[in-house]
Design an enzyme around this catalytic site. Sequence first.
Site, PDB file in Angstrom:
ATOM      1  N   PHE A 128       0.852  -1.182   0.000  1.00 23.64           N
ATOM      2  CA  PHE A 128       0.000   0.000   0.000  1.00 23.64           C
ATOM      3  C   PHE A 128       0.890   1.234   0.000  1.00 23.64           C
ATOM      4  O   PHE A 128       1.739   1.388   0.872  1.00 23.64           O
ATOM      5  CB  PHE A 128      -0.943   0.043   1.204  1.00 23.64           C
ATOM      6  CG  PHE A 128      -1.864   1.237   1.136  1.00 23.64           C
ATOM      7  CD1 PHE A 128      -2.992   1.215   0.332  1.00 23.64           C
ATOM      8  CD2 PHE A 128      -1.574   2.409   1.823  1.00 23.64           C
ATOM      9  CE1 PHE A 128      -3.824   2.322   0.218  1.00 23.64           C
ATOM     10  CE2 PHE A 128      -2.401   3.524   1.720  1.00 23.64           C
ATOM     11  CZ  PHE A 128      -3.533   3.483   0.917  1.00 23.64           C
ATOM     12  N   ASP A 215       9.136   2.769   1.801  1.00 26.39           N
ATOM     13  CA  ASP A 215       7.961   3.489   2.263  1.00 26.39           C
ATOM     14  C   ASP A 215       7.810   3.196   3.752  1.00 26.39           C
ATOM     15  O   ASP A 215       7.319   2.140   4.142  1.00 26.39           O
ATOM     16  CB  ASP A 215       6.736   3.025   1.471  1.00 26.39           C
ATOM     17  CG  ASP A 215       5.443   3.688   1.949  1.00 26.39           C
ATOM     18  OD1 ASP A 215       5.463   4.327   3.022  1.00 26.39           O
ATOM     19  OD2 ASP A 215       4.418   3.547   1.257  1.00 26.39           O
ATOM     20  N   LYS A 244       2.561   9.710   8.301  1.00 26.51           N
ATOM     21  CA  LYS A 244       1.705   9.415   9.452  1.00 26.51           C
ATOM     22  C   LYS A 244       2.112  10.041  10.787  1.00 26.51           C
ATOM     23  O   LYS A 244       1.563  11.050  11.179  1.00 26.51           O
ATOM     24  CB  LYS A 244       1.519   7.906   9.573  1.00 26.51           C
ATOM     25  CG  LYS A 244       0.659   7.368   8.422  1.00 26.51           C
ATOM     26  CD  LYS A 244       0.025   6.036   8.720  1.00 26.51           C
ATOM     27  CE  LYS A 244      -1.099   5.724   7.769  1.00 26.51           C
ATOM     28  NZ  LYS A 244      -0.719   5.072   6.508  1.00 26.51           N
TER      29      LYS A 244
HETATM   30  C1  LIG Z   1      -0.970   5.358   5.102  1.00 22.91           C
HETATM   31  C2  LIG Z   1       0.064   4.950   4.138  1.00 22.91           C
HETATM   32  C3  LIG Z   1       0.298   5.661   2.956  1.00 22.91           C
HETATM   33  C4  LIG Z   1      -0.582   6.812   2.507  1.00 22.91           C
HETATM   34  O1  LIG Z   1      -0.524   7.896   3.355  1.00 22.91           O
HETATM   35  P1  LIG Z   1      -1.585   9.111   3.169  1.00 22.91           P
HETATM   36  O2  LIG Z   1      -1.114  10.121   4.160  1.00 22.91           O
HETATM   37  O3  LIG Z   1      -2.936   8.543   3.477  1.00 22.91           O
HETATM   38  O4  LIG Z   1      -1.493   9.573   1.772  1.00 22.91           O
HETATM   39  C5  LIG Z   1       1.348   5.279   2.152  1.00 22.91           C
HETATM   40  N1  LIG Z   1       2.128   4.234   2.490  1.00 22.91           N
HETATM   41  C6  LIG Z   1       1.936   3.517   3.596  1.00 22.91           C
HETATM   42  C7  LIG Z   1       2.847   2.383   3.923  1.00 22.91           C
HETATM   43  C8  LIG Z   1       0.887   3.842   4.462  1.00 22.91           C
HETATM   44  O5  LIG Z   1       0.667   3.101   5.561  1.00 22.91           O
END
Ligand SMILES: *Cc1c(COP(=O)(O)O)cnc(C)c1O
Length: 396
Positions: A128, A215, A244
């Site tokens: 994700f 990420d 986050k």
């Molecule tokens: C939450 C998340 C995102 C997206 O972040 P947003 O602030 O909602 O755009 C991207 N990568 C990972 C691993 C995430 O957990």
Amino acid sequence: MTEHLMETYARLPVAFVRGEGAWLWDEQGRRYLDALAGIGVCALGHAHPRVTEALCRQAATLVHTSNLYRIPLQEELAARLCRLTGMERAFFCNSGAEANEAAIKLARRLGNTRGVEQPAVVVAQGAFHGRTLATLTATGNRRVQAGFEPLVPGFVRVPYNDLEALEAVARNRQDVVAVLLEPVQGEGGVVVPDEDYLPGVRALCDRQGWLLMLDEVQTGMGRTGSWLACQRQGVLPDVVTLAKALGNGFPIGACLARGAAAEVLGPGSHASTFGGNPLACAAALAVLEVMEAEALAEHAARLGGRLLAGLQEALLGRPGVLAVRGCGLMLGIELDRPCGELVMRALERGVLLNVTAERVLRLLPPLILTEEEAARLQEAVRELVEEALAAGEGRA
Ligand SMILES: *Cc1c(COP(=O)(O)O)cnc(C)c1O
């Protein structure tokens, strides 16, 4: 009254009006133990006094000027994040998806400057990375992509935690410039790869001249028991994305890079109007200060380790429980059946948690969680899972 909101979320029938530490209060004054922390965002808990103070002070001084001017707080934040992560330069934005967009653009631009036609980024099944067009394409979940075709070209998909699959890509393709991965897959179901996976990917990237882009939007900022999850395996990526927990709820994201990757985005090549404004940076600096002063990554490692062991002892081996896994305070309990209804059951008991990948109950409590709160959470989760499994048997 939600009729004027686009129905992008199936919201639970509760609204919170106040928070403190790991606790939230609803409109009726009922208290909830928050084991989701705004989806891994409020790592310092709710209404942390140091963050509140930094936000109030900065809001009363200067909120925004734009990146047409120097922003000393942004320079300070960049320096501190680089020191903590081993990176050299930062680009600030407002979300995780934007941070990953920056990483993807950076990889493409590096490829293009090196003469790679149509540069490609390798991404994983179950990943994700966000909901913008490029990041939903990078995401390895058809439900996120369905209906938004045409998707963005330039991605190659491999199974997660499978070095051999990456090696096959290296043998078969000349257009790859980078690998983008989560060190632990979050939305994909708290999937922890084998210990030698990330080091193996790092070695392969070195051999191929590919960027390793991690990420760490969910796993970073102490969540898994170290500043970055990759630091547990001693892996230094070329690019890291954060968001986050970086602002403890104030929106801010960052794309950090080192080496050639840190130099590729020059003036005019990428931008964000709000990115890294004084208010956002004041929040993030306060977060870093508290996390360092209170050694919250170490606390997450210790408390998370105990919570994981406790949940494993209570639940592993029961029919219906496939796995209890995670690292630090990022924990998942995988059942053999969909368990989305557990979220509502937990809410009724005054506990906030989440189910991801349909069958994985996920815990992302604030890193300031205490021993007593962890014990309470463990007991609530044990009861909820037992009930869910018993109810399933009743139906069968
Ligand atoms: C939450 C998340 C995102 C997206 O972040 P947003 O602030 O909602 O755009 C991207 N990568 C990972 C691993 C995430 O957990």
